[in-house]
Design a protein around this motif. Structure first.
Motif, PDB file in Angstrom:
ATOM      1  N   VAL A  96       0.873  -1.170   0.000  1.00  0.00           N
ATOM      2  CA  VAL A  96       0.000   0.000   0.000  1.00  0.00           C
ATOM      3  C   VAL A  96       0.908   1.216   0.000  1.00  0.00           C
ATOM      4  O   VAL A  96       1.744   1.362   0.894  1.00  0.00           O
ATOM      5  N   TYR A  97       0.778   2.069  -1.016  1.00  0.00           N
ATOM      6  CA  TYR A  97       1.485   3.339  -0.995  1.00  0.00           C
ATOM      7  C   TYR A  97       0.633   4.316  -0.205  1.00  0.00           C
ATOM      8  O   TYR A  97      -0.503   4.583  -0.593  1.00  0.00           O
ATOM      9  N   VAL A  98       1.161   4.833   0.886  1.00  0.00           N
ATOM     10  CA  VAL A  98       0.419   5.844   1.651  1.00  0.00           C
ATOM     11  C   VAL A  98       0.996   7.212   1.281  1.00  0.00           C
ATOM     12  O   VAL A  98       2.168   7.491   1.547  1.00  0.00           O
ATOM     13  N   LEU A  99       0.182   8.032   0.638  1.00  0.00           N
ATOM     14  CA  LEU A  99       0.648   9.340   0.154  1.00  0.00           C
ATOM     15  C   LEU A  99      -0.048  10.454   0.921  1.00  0.00           C
ATOM     16  O   LEU A  99      -1.274  10.462   1.044  1.00  0.00           O
ATOM     17  N   ARG A 100       0.747  11.375   1.402  1.00  0.00           N
ATOM     18  CA  ARG A 100       0.183  12.471   2.181  1.00  0.00           C
ATOM     19  C   ARG A 100      -0.436  13.522   1.258  1.00  0.00           C
ATOM     20  O   ARG A 100       0.212  14.019   0.341  1.00  0.00           O
ATOM     21  N   ALA A 101      -1.708  13.859   1.537  1.00  0.00           N
ATOM     22  CA  ALA A 101      -2.353  14.965   0.814  1.00  0.00           C
ATOM     23  C   ALA A 101      -2.995  15.906   1.819  1.00  0.00           C
ATOM     24  O   ALA A 101      -3.891  16.660   1.470  1.00  0.00           O
ATOM     25  N   PHE A 102      -2.569  15.827   3.088  1.00  0.00           N
ATOM     26  CA  PHE A 102      -3.140  16.706   4.115  1.00  0.00           C
ATOM     27  C   PHE A 102      -2.094  17.723   4.564  1.00  0.00           C
ATOM     28  O   PHE A 102      -0.898  17.442   4.524  1.00  0.00           O
ATOM     29  N   ASP A 103      -2.586  18.865   4.946  1.00  0.00           N
ATOM     30  CA  ASP A 103      -1.716  19.917   5.435  1.00  0.00           C
ATOM     31  C   ASP A 103      -1.810  19.914   6.953  1.00  0.00           C
ATOM     32  O   ASP A 103      -2.917  19.799   7.491  1.00  0.00           O
ATOM     33  N   SER A 104      -0.680  19.986   7.635  1.00  0.00           N
ATOM     34  CA  SER A 104      -0.734  19.989   9.092  1.00  0.00           C
ATOM     35  C   SER A 104       0.495  20.703   9.627  1.00  0.00           C
ATOM     36  O   SER A 104       1.611  20.486   9.126  1.00  0.00           O
ATOM     37  N   PRO A 105       0.303  21.543  10.634  1.00  0.00           N
ATOM     38  CA  PRO A 105       1.473  22.232  11.220  1.00  0.00           C
ATOM     39  C   PRO A 105       2.450  21.236  11.846  1.00  0.00           C
ATOM     40  O   PRO A 105       3.624  21.540  12.032  1.00  0.00           O
ATOM     41  N   ARG A 106       1.912  20.003  12.146  1.00  0.00           N
ATOM     42  CA  ARG A 106       2.783  19.019  12.797  1.00  0.00           C
ATOM     43  C   ARG A 106       3.690  18.291  11.800  1.00  0.00           C
ATOM     44  O   ARG A 106       4.597  17.570  12.176  1.00  0.00           O
ATOM     45  N   VAL A 107       3.354  18.438  10.498  1.00  0.00           N
ATOM     46  CA  VAL A 107       4.143  17.732   9.487  1.00  0.00           C
ATOM     47  C   VAL A 107       4.803  18.748   8.563  1.00  0.00           C
ATOM     48  O   VAL A 107       4.133  19.491   7.861  1.00  0.00           O
TER      49      VAL A 107
END
Ligand SMILES: Nc1nc2c(ncn2[C@@H]2O[C@H](COP(=O)(O)OP(=O)(O)O)[C@@H](O)[C@H]2O)c(=O)[nH]1
Ligand SMILES: [Mg+2]
Length: 358
Positions: A99-110
């Protein structure tokens, strides 16, 4: 069936793992490590099995299970983490599907930019380089052996010819799943557990704002590989930790009409070209997984080796026929219960009763 989550650090792998495993492992206490991945056995959701269970009401229902692996992220370019990166790649190699997990969320923690297509290219690049490394080492080894008058020299020559084609493909940044043409060649790829040959399902991990309609967010990124499942991993993880009776209320508050992570395991099953057949009995109804093209006797062996040895025939009704008839008696009266021999190719959704001699 062993499935591993692959992604860059902080892409949401552990949240997804928690959502699917319903918190089976406390990853705050035991974070996934390269020398100790987190593993959970997760049931593949199956509406047909649920229907059969309701219909026959046996004591037990037995779904297909997947062994899910949570690992640290891949860290290409970080020479200080090269050993861990290699260990993660080795775990991925041993999985049946990725499973490729791709980030598409914006977060100050990342930290860093949100660019799932670029992240996916980074993962692909890692897998190509890793496969090329294995292929080159194997080529070197065979070239050493082939000079000697060994009895299996011809087989080695074939392997070398095939591996050379693999090398050319990888150097042109092409994955290996298109290179193998014969069963023997697929066998060779299987032996070195090529990463670029594995079935992949992509998960696009979107922000909370898109949790109820995650596919809308996916539209912003054309050209992501299919099959693709969009979801908000952190929120779905949170929901999975709630007591069952609180979930519906919380989901309604968040505008979620379903848990999108539930689509992942069936999608992985299909991506592996596997089908599901069912057995029903007094003690249980069971879903069972087989590779496409498997025969009735293979299916019998999956239940019990005795059934395959003493195989006489299989009585088969499709799930859809049984459901529309309402019961087996009616399905039989409608002419939908068939008798099949050992070479019958099992179809997805078949319900099978085996006749065998003991
Ligand atoms: N806003 C938002 N944050 C997320 C989402 N998924 C993960 N995170 C956060 O991103 C960080 C990394 O997530 P984690 O699952 O540990 O990533 P991993 O390193 O890939 O295992 C954590 O702080 C999560 O809470 C998401 O869908 N939305
Ligand atoms: Mg993690």
């Amino acid at each position: 069936m062993k499935v591993a989550l692959a992604g860059l650090p902080l892409s949401g792998k552990t949240c997804l793992f928690d959502a699917l495993s319903e918190g089976a492992v406390d990853s705050t206490v035991h974070p996934a490590r390269a020398d100790h991945p987190n593993v959970a056995s997760v049931a593949v959701p199956d509406r047909r099995l649920d229907w059969l269970y309701e219909h026959y009401k046996p004591p037990k229902q037995v779904p297909v299970h997947v062994e899910l692996l949570d690992l640290p992220g891949l860290t290409p370019g970080r020479s200080d983490l090269a050993t861990q990166n290699t260990a993660v790649l080795e775990h991925l190699r041993r999985a049946d599907a990725l499973v490729y997990v791709l980030r598409a969320f914006d977060s100050p923690r990342v930290p860093g930019r949100v660019d799932p297509r670029a992240d996916r290219d980074v993962l692909d690049g890692e897998f190509l380089i890793s496969d090329l490394d294995v292929v080159l080492r194997r080529i070197e080894k065979i070239e050493g052996q082939i000079a000697k008058p060994l009895p299996h020299r011809e087989a080695l020559k074939h392997e070398l010819e095939f591996l050379t084609r693999c090398r050319v493909a990888l150097e042109a940044e092409k994955p290996l799943h298109d290179v193998a043409q014969t069963d023997a060649e697929r066998g060779i790829l299987h032996n070195f557990a090529a990463l670029t040959e594995k079935p992949v399902v992509t998960v696009l991990n979107v922000g909370e704002g898109h949790a109820s309609r995650p596919l809308e967010a996916a539209k912003a990124y054309e050209g992501l590989p299919q099959p693709l499942i969009a979801l908000c991993a952190s929120l779905e993880a949170e929901i999975s930790q709630l007591p069952a009776d609180e979930r519906a209320v919380f989901m309604e508050e968040m505008g979620l009409d379903r848990i999108h992570a539930l689509d992942l395991l069936p999608a992985l099953h299909r991506a592996q070209h596997r089908i599901t057949f069912y057995t029903t009995g007094d003690k249980e109804v069971a879903a069972r997984s087989l590779p496409q093209g498997a025969t009735a006797v293979d299916a019998a062996a999956d239940v019990h080796t005795d059934m395959a040895h003493g195989f006489i025939r299989a009585e088969v009704v499709t799930f859809d026929h049984l459901k529309s008839a309402g019961n087996v008696k009616q399905a039989r009266a409608d002419g939908h219960v068939r008798l099949e021999g050992r070479d019958y190719v099992v179809q997805d959704g078949d319900i099978i009763l085996f006749h065998f001699s003991r």
